[in-house]
Each structure stands twice: as structure tokens, then as C-alpha cells.
Design an enzyme around this catalytic site. Structure first.
Site: not given
Length: 275
Positions: A29, A31, A207
Site C-alpha cells: 500500500d 499512504d 495500514d
């Protein structure tokens, strides 16, 4: 550095998953994973040394490194420049494979046009919120207007009630409206059926809530799933923060270098020296 997530507040620290001697496919991922979360999404950057490490890792894995993000591929290319990696953008609604072939899910005009008009009207009435139109999806941000969270969520639910071809994807201070069937788990599964990912063990680091289906998909493939930050998760391992992701990348590349040096000393070449 990795900690187990059988409980949210666990203090256990299991051994770092052994990455030597195997063939791995890495999915990241962006961000909150490769880049720090900041109030303005357009100001996000990936540090140059991290991009250098990603290039080194990609070379070592024969190209089996991909970005899997809610951002569009166009945005990902800007963030990852000068790298050119396989990518899944908008949670898999658009995908570019290792050969550069692009596939994109599009919304018909009879959905996209009235939906955009409705979202623009309602979001404008909530100062501090941000509407991000991605073509095949819409992100409703409220990081700088948290008091409007209930209204933003209600707006998103109203949108999918009108257009059942769409679904919601909650995230950190954002809710996205996207086509049904587009998620990071499906994207990773698709990549894993293609070269150079096929036959490798998947490793996925994310996240957010948007990454949970990716964790589940990787777990089902007996891979390594890593959650960055706090909160309940299907991921089997955890890193506390973005800086720890960078440190883990450093550790993997150090291990890789050591493996190559050892292989050179033994006059071996090829697969044994690669992740």
C-alpha cells in the site's frame, strides 16, 4: 521488529518471518505504508531512498513488486517516479501488469454524471471536506472536517442506495464509492496468477481498513500479511509506523546482499540468491 496481532495490545515479538531461501512477491500500500499520512493527499511523497530500495527489491525479485492502493495509477506513477512498477489503483478498479498492459473498470455515464453532480452539491455544503473524483470511483475525505463524519457517511450510503452497482470502502477519514468487486484482495489474487508473481509467496504490507481484504487473500495463500499501526486486523504481523516499514526494507535488502555474497563465495548463481 514485527509483532503479532493475536491481540491488539500484545507485547510478544515473534521472529521476523524468514525471507531467505524462498521466492517472494511483494505488494505495498502507499499512504500510511510507504508514505506518511498528511492532511493534504496531494502533498504526499515517498522518500527517494525508499524508492531506491524498492527498485533494488524489484530487481532482486525479478519484477515481482507491486503497489496496491486506493490512489489512481496516474497518481501512483507520479509518487513512484522514476520507478515503473506493476500497480493496482483505485482498490483494483484499474490494474497495470508487469508487461505494462492496463485494464480499467469504468462507470457508465448514466451513473457517473448524476452521481458526481449529487456528491459535488452535498460536499460543497460541508466546508473542509474534499471530494476526489477518480473516474471510476469517488473518495469523500473528511480528515480536516471531522464534525461532518456522520453526514459524509450518510451521503455515501445514500449514493450506493441509488446505484446498487457500487459499494462503499471505508478508510482513515475517508469513505470511497467504488464498483462492486474491486478490492485489494482481488487485485493481489489477479497479480499472483501472472508472471513474474506466479509461483511466489505473497507479502502484503498495508495500514488501513481498505487493506483488510488484501490481508485475508494473502493469508489464504499462506503468505505474509503485515499491518502498519494500531487497530484490529486480519494481518498476522504488525509494524508500528511507516519508519518501521523503511527499516524492514533495509533489513530485507541487507539479507539479500548477504545471500548474494554467500552465493558468490560458493560459486552459485541464479535462484538461490534471489528473494
Amino acid at each position: 521488529m514485527l509483532t503479532t496481532v493475536t491481540q491488539d495490545n500484545t507485547a510478544e515479538t515473534p521472529p521476523l518471518p524468514a525471507l531467505e531461501g524462498g521466492r517472494y512477491a511483494f505488494f505495498f500500500d502507499v499512504d500510511g505504508t510507504l508514505a506518511e499520512l498528511i492532511p493534504e493527499p496531494d502533498d504526499v511523497t515517498i522518500p527517494s531512498h525508499v524508492l531506491d530500495n524498492m527498485q533494488t527489491l524489484s530487481t532482486a525479485c525479478e519484477g515481482a513488486v507491486a503497489l496496491v492502493s486506493g490512489r489512481s495509477i496516474e497518481q501512483l506513477d507520479q509518487l513512484a517516479s522514476p520507478l515503473s512498477l506493476p500497480m493496482a489503483g483505485v482498490h483494483g478498479a484499474e490494474m497495470r501488469d508487469a508487461q505494462g498492459h492496463l485494464q480499467r473498470t469504468t462507470l457508465p455515464d448514466e451513473i457517473a454524471t448524476p452521481l458526481l453532480a449529487m456528491l459535488e452539491k452535498e460536499m460543497t455544503a460541508m466546508p473542509g471536506t474534499l471530494l476526489e473524483a477518480k473516474g471510476m470511483a469517488f473518495a469523500l475525505h473528511y480528515r480536516q472536517a471531522m464534525t461532518y463524519q456522520p453526514q459524509v457517511l450518510a451521503l455515501a450510503e445514500s449514493a450506493i442506495a441509488q446505484f446498487p452497482q457500487l459499494t462503499l470502502q471505508p478508510g482513515k477519514c475517508v469513505v470511497e464509492i467504488k464498483p462492486l468487486g474491486a478490492d485489494k484482495g482481488a487485485a493481489i489474487k489477479t497479480f499472483m496468477q501472472q508472471p513474474p508473481f506466479i509461483g511466489r509467496t505473497p507479502v502484503f504490507i498495508g495500514d488501513d481498513l481498505t487493506d483488510e481484504k488484501g490481508f485475508q487473500a494473502v493469508n489464504a495463500m499462506k503468505g505474509i500479511s503485515v499491518k502498519v499501526g494500531a487497530g484490529k486486523s486480519h494481518a498476522r504481523y504488525r509494524l508500528k509506523q511507516v519508519a518501521d516499514v523503511y527499516a524492514w526494507l533495509d533489513e530485507m535488502l541487507l539479507l539479500l546482499t548477504q545471500n548474494i555474497e554467500q552465493s558468490t563465495k560458493k560459486n552459485t548463481v541464479g535462484k538461490g540468491s534471489r528473494l
